[in-house]
Motif scaffolding. Structure first.
Motif, PDB file in Angstrom:
ATOM      1  N   VAL A  16      -0.097   2.872  -5.388  1.00 21.27           N
ATOM      2  CA  VAL A  16      -0.335   4.083  -4.604  1.00 21.27           C
ATOM      3  C   VAL A  16       0.818   4.273  -3.624  1.00 21.27           C
ATOM      4  CG1 VAL A  16      -1.915   5.351  -3.121  1.00 21.27           C
ATOM      5  CG2 VAL A  16      -2.815   3.699  -4.769  1.00 21.27           C
ATOM      6  N   GLY A  17       1.441   5.430  -3.687  1.00 18.66           N
ATOM      7  CA  GLY A  17       2.499   5.751  -2.733  1.00 18.66           C
ATOM      8  C   GLY A  17       1.929   5.961  -1.346  1.00 18.66           C
ATOM      9  N   PRO A  18       2.789   6.019  -0.333  1.00 18.23           N
ATOM     10  CA  PRO A  18       2.317   6.149   1.054  1.00 18.23           C
ATOM     11  C   PRO A  18       1.779   7.542   1.354  1.00 18.23           C
ATOM     12  CG  PRO A  18       4.691   6.318   0.964  1.00 18.23           C
ATOM     13  CD  PRO A  18       4.255   5.960  -0.425  1.00 18.23           C
ATOM     14  N   ALA A  19       1.158   7.665   2.529  1.00 18.89           N
ATOM     15  CA  ALA A  19       0.755   8.984   3.021  1.00 18.89           C
ATOM     16  C   ALA A  19       1.985   9.872   3.010  1.00 18.89           C
ATOM     17  CB  ALA A  19       0.170   8.859   4.422  1.00 18.89           C
ATOM     18  N   TRP A  20       1.852  11.053   2.411  1.00 19.31           N
ATOM     19  CA  TRP A  20       3.040  11.795   1.998  1.00 19.31           C
ATOM     20  C   TRP A  20       3.019  13.229   2.513  1.00 19.31           C
ATOM     21  CZ3 TRP A  20       2.749  15.011  -2.844  1.00 19.31           C
ATOM     22  CH2 TRP A  20       3.988  15.575  -3.177  1.00 19.31           C
ATOM     23  N   TRP A  21       4.193  13.697   2.917  1.00 14.96           N
ATOM     24  CA  TRP A  21       4.474  15.086   3.230  1.00 14.96           C
ATOM     25  C   TRP A  21       3.587  15.600   4.364  1.00 14.96           C
ATOM     26  CZ3 TRP A  21       5.544  19.029  -1.281  1.00 14.96           C
ATOM     27  CH2 TRP A  21       6.183  20.174  -0.768  1.00 14.96           C
ATOM     28  N   PHE A  22       2.583  16.419   4.077  1.00 16.58           N
ATOM     29  CA  PHE A  22       1.731  16.966   5.128  1.00 16.58           C
ATOM     30  C   PHE A  22       0.938  15.870   5.844  1.00 16.58           C
ATOM     31  CE2 PHE A  22       2.640  20.662   2.590  1.00 16.58           C
ATOM     32  CZ  PHE A  22       2.636  21.721   3.475  1.00 16.58           C
ATOM     33  N   HIS A  23       0.827  14.716   5.229  1.00 15.43           N
ATOM     34  CA  HIS A  23       0.053  13.613   5.804  1.00 15.43           C
ATOM     35  C   HIS A  23       0.947  12.480   6.301  1.00 15.43           C
ATOM     36  CE1 HIS A  23      -2.999  15.996   3.981  1.00 15.43           C
ATOM     37  NE2 HIS A  23      -2.650  15.670   2.762  1.00 15.43           N
ATOM     38  N   ASP A  24       2.250  12.731   6.336  1.00 14.24           N
ATOM     39  CA  ASP A  24       3.217  11.778   6.881  1.00 14.24           C
ATOM     40  C   ASP A  24       3.167  11.903   8.409  1.00 14.24           C
ATOM     41  OD1 ASP A  24       5.386  10.208   7.497  1.00 14.24           O
ATOM     42  OD2 ASP A  24       6.881  11.591   6.729  1.00 14.24           O
ATOM     43  N   SER A  25       2.083  11.405   8.977  1.00 17.89           N
ATOM     44  CA  SER A  25       1.774  11.615  10.396  1.00 17.89           C
ATOM     45  C   SER A  25       0.910  10.461  10.865  1.00 17.89           C
ATOM     46  CB  SER A  25       1.004  12.931  10.570  1.00 17.89           C
ATOM     47  OG  SER A  25      -0.250  12.852   9.898  1.00 17.89           O
ATOM     48  N   PRO A  26       0.809  10.240  12.178  1.00 20.11           N
ATOM     49  CA  PRO A  26      -0.027   9.136  12.653  1.00 20.11           C
ATOM     50  C   PRO A  26      -1.461   9.180  12.129  1.00 20.11           C
ATOM     51  CG  PRO A  26       1.347   9.917  14.431  1.00 20.11           C
ATOM     52  CD  PRO A  26       1.561  10.867  13.294  1.00 20.11           C
ATOM     53  N   GLU A  27      -2.117  10.325  12.256  1.00 24.63           N
ATOM     54  CA  GLU A  27      -3.497  10.416  11.778  1.00 24.63           C
ATOM     55  C   GLU A  27      -3.555  10.312  10.257  1.00 24.63           C
ATOM     56  OE1 GLU A  27      -6.088  10.278  13.628  1.00 24.63           O
ATOM     57  OE2 GLU A  27      -5.046  10.481  15.546  1.00 24.63           O
ATOM     58  N   GLY A  28      -2.596  10.932   9.577  1.00 28.90           N
ATOM     59  CA  GLY A  28      -2.568  10.858   8.122  1.00 28.90           C
ATOM     60  C   GLY A  28      -2.371   9.438   7.625  1.00 28.90           C
ATOM     61  N   MET A  29      -1.486   8.672   8.292  1.00 25.95           N
ATOM     62  CA  MET A  29      -1.256   7.288   7.896  1.00 25.95           C
ATOM     63  C   MET A  29      -2.481   6.421   8.141  1.00 25.95           C
ATOM     64  SD  MET A  29       2.602   6.799   9.375  1.00 25.95           S
ATOM     65  CE  MET A  29       3.975   7.779   8.771  1.00 25.95           C
ATOM     66  N   LEU A  30      -3.174   6.656   9.246  1.00 27.81           N
ATOM     67  CA  LEU A  30      -4.389   5.898   9.524  1.00 27.81           C
ATOM     68  C   LEU A  30      -5.484   6.219   8.509  1.00 27.81           C
ATOM     69  CD1 LEU A  30      -4.626   6.008  13.433  1.00 27.81           C
ATOM     70  CD2 LEU A  30      -4.331   3.976  11.999  1.00 27.81           C
ATOM     71  N   ARG A  31      -5.651   7.509   8.191  1.00 28.10           N
ATOM     72  CA  ARG A  31      -6.651   7.879   7.182  1.00 28.10           C
ATOM     73  C   ARG A  31      -6.322   7.202   5.859  1.00 28.10           C
ATOM     74  NH1 ARG A  31      -6.000  13.072   9.622  1.00 28.10           N
ATOM     75  NH2 ARG A  31      -4.615  13.742   7.918  1.00 28.10           N
TER      76      ARG A  31
END
Length: 476
Positions: free
Chosen positions: A385-400
């Protein structure tokens, strides 16, 4: 909106938990990874920067015009792309006074409060250029002229910044027909293993791609293959993959509308390919062709060892008017729903148990993290699975992402972090954010007695550095 000049302070505990115990452990974890080399295996910086090593000319050209994160926000507030100097497809008139554009940037900088772009840009102003004040209209010209002066110095040439940023590996992304002249120029400089390319064949496997016919014809000349026959077309793709490998590529990249795959017979492929080439293919036939080509690309990756990246779900060029006037990658791509479980079934039925195959899955549809991606990667040997990407390349997106993926897939079915950016100067900031968030997540797990401190320190290193190198075959 800031009306007076304020001090610019990057708090040392930014992005860590407010819980004292977790914050203390986050600090300790982060201290061990903060200065690790940067592995950037998936990005879109311009290889000519590093091949030519010329000074960046202007703050506006570097920080605003190429960064769709920046100008899409302004566009959403009614500011015209022409007024931001974004080039038009027809060569029509746009603003060329870069200082004027910079003033627009300053007057609207408050729009980025609490966004990743604000974090990245503040980091660039503070850590890269050394400013100690918050950027605002009152100091806009001072920032502009100071930045331009520094950009004109040898210390800010692209190769010097690669070293200053401690970038061990930076992958760019080029289309199937690219001549890779800039990567060729890097050979013999000592940077040919630092700046490498990535093979992205969307322009010759997607009939809806605006360069499909043009690049197909170009590929015929590059390979000497008859690209109008099915076998010749596949042979041409194999030759182009090898050409990219000769310029450092270890991975391919596939930005399809969906994750749909297919496993047609040779006769069915030949018939479908002929229909596509005729220009009379229906939308369903074009989607089936893209689906078959993902499976074909997986087979080729099993042959040559290239890592395969699939990132579906971006509804490209949603604003047709902007696309027609300014071309692709202008901030109007929008996330859409994806279905990995059913769409990948044909490919996985054929190649899913191949441990020598590495497929990295990205998504813009967060609803599939726990439901689809984590269970798939937690079972099939070929999937990560690739990392939290693009619109979710953010603190909250990474935590989710971590909360949704980890329990089912674990940490070691993920691939660390990649920055996926055109904005070169923001790369250190993006990796810093990812490292801080991972340290925060690990500290929380230790505080809840779900993870030992020893394991947390090992994981901090792996998530920040080792997993990316291994996932993208960069350790050989």
């Amino acid at each position: 909106m800031v009306s007076q000049i304020q001090p610019l302070e990057l708090h040392p505990d930014r992005l860590f938990s407010s819980d004292p115990k977790q914050r203390e452990l986050s600090r300790a974890l982060y201290k061990t990874v903060a200065n690790l080399p940067i592995i950037s295996p998936h990005g879109h910086t311009d290889p000519s920067w590093f091949a030519n090593n010329e000074c960046f000319k202007n703050a506006t050209e570097l920080l605003i015009i190429p960064d769709h994160y920046v100008f899409r926000m302004f566009y959403s507030q009614g500011i015209k792309l022409e007024d931001l100097g974004i080039p038009r497809v027809d060569g029509g008139q746009v603003e060329t006074d870069y200082l004027k554009i910079w003033h627009i940037f300053a007057a609207n900088y408050h729009l980025f409060h609490a966004t990743p772009s604000r974090m990245w840009m503040d980091f660039v102003f503070s850590e890269v250029f050394g400013f100690t004040e918050v950027f605002c209209p009152a100091n806009a010209e001072q920032f502009y002229h100071t930045i331009n002066e520094k950009l004109n110095s040898d210390e800010f040439r692209p190769r010097a910044l690669l070293k200053r940023f401690n970038i061990e590996l930076l992958a760019t992304t080029e289309g199937a027909g690219d001549d890779l002249v800039h990567h060729a120029k890097l050979k013999g400089t000592g940077l040919e293993k630092t700046v490498i390319t990535t093979f992205r064949p969307d322009d010759v496997v997607d009939p809806d791609n605006w360069k499909f016919q043009e690049t197909l014809a170009k590929m015929a000349g590059q390979t000497g293959e008859d690209v109008h026959s099915w076998n010749g077309y596949l042979n041409a793709l194999r030759k182009r993959r090898e050409f990219f490998r000769q310029h450092g590529a270890t991975a391919t990249d596939h930005g399809h509308p969906s994750a749909l795959t297919a496993d047609l017979t040779t006769a069915e492929c030949e018939k479908l390919f002929a229909t596509v080439l005729s220009g009379n293919a229906t939308a369903e036939q074009k989607e089936l062709f893209r689906a078959q080509m993902l499976t074909e690309m997986a087979g080729m990756s099993l042959e040559d060892g290239m890592v395969m990246q699939i990132h579906p779900g971006a509804r490209r060029n949603h604003n047709l008017q902007v696309f027609q006037q300014f071309g692709p990658d202008k901030g109007c791509d929008i996330p859409g729903r994806t279905n990995f479980v059913e769409d990948l079934r044909p490919l996985l039925a054929k190649f899913g148990t191949a441990s020598d195959l590495r497929i990295i899955l990205f998504t813009l549809d967060e609803s599939v993290y726990a439901r689809e991606l984590a269970p798939l990667a937690g079972h099939y040997p070929c999937l990560k699975v690739g990392p939290a990407w693009w619109f979710h390349d953010s603190p909250e997106g990474m935590l989710r992402y971590r909360h949704n993926i980890t329990e089912t897939a674990g940490f070691y079915n993920t691939v660390g972090f990649n920055d996926d950016t055109r904005a070169f100067l923001s790369i250190p900031s993006r990796h810093d954010v990812a490292r801080r968030i991972d340290c925060r997540f690990l500290a929380q797990m230790v505080a809840e007695h779900r993870l030992s401190e020893t394991a947390a320190f090992d994981l901090a290193y792996d998530l920040s550095y080792r997993l990316a190198k291994e996932a993208y075959q960069l350790t050989k």
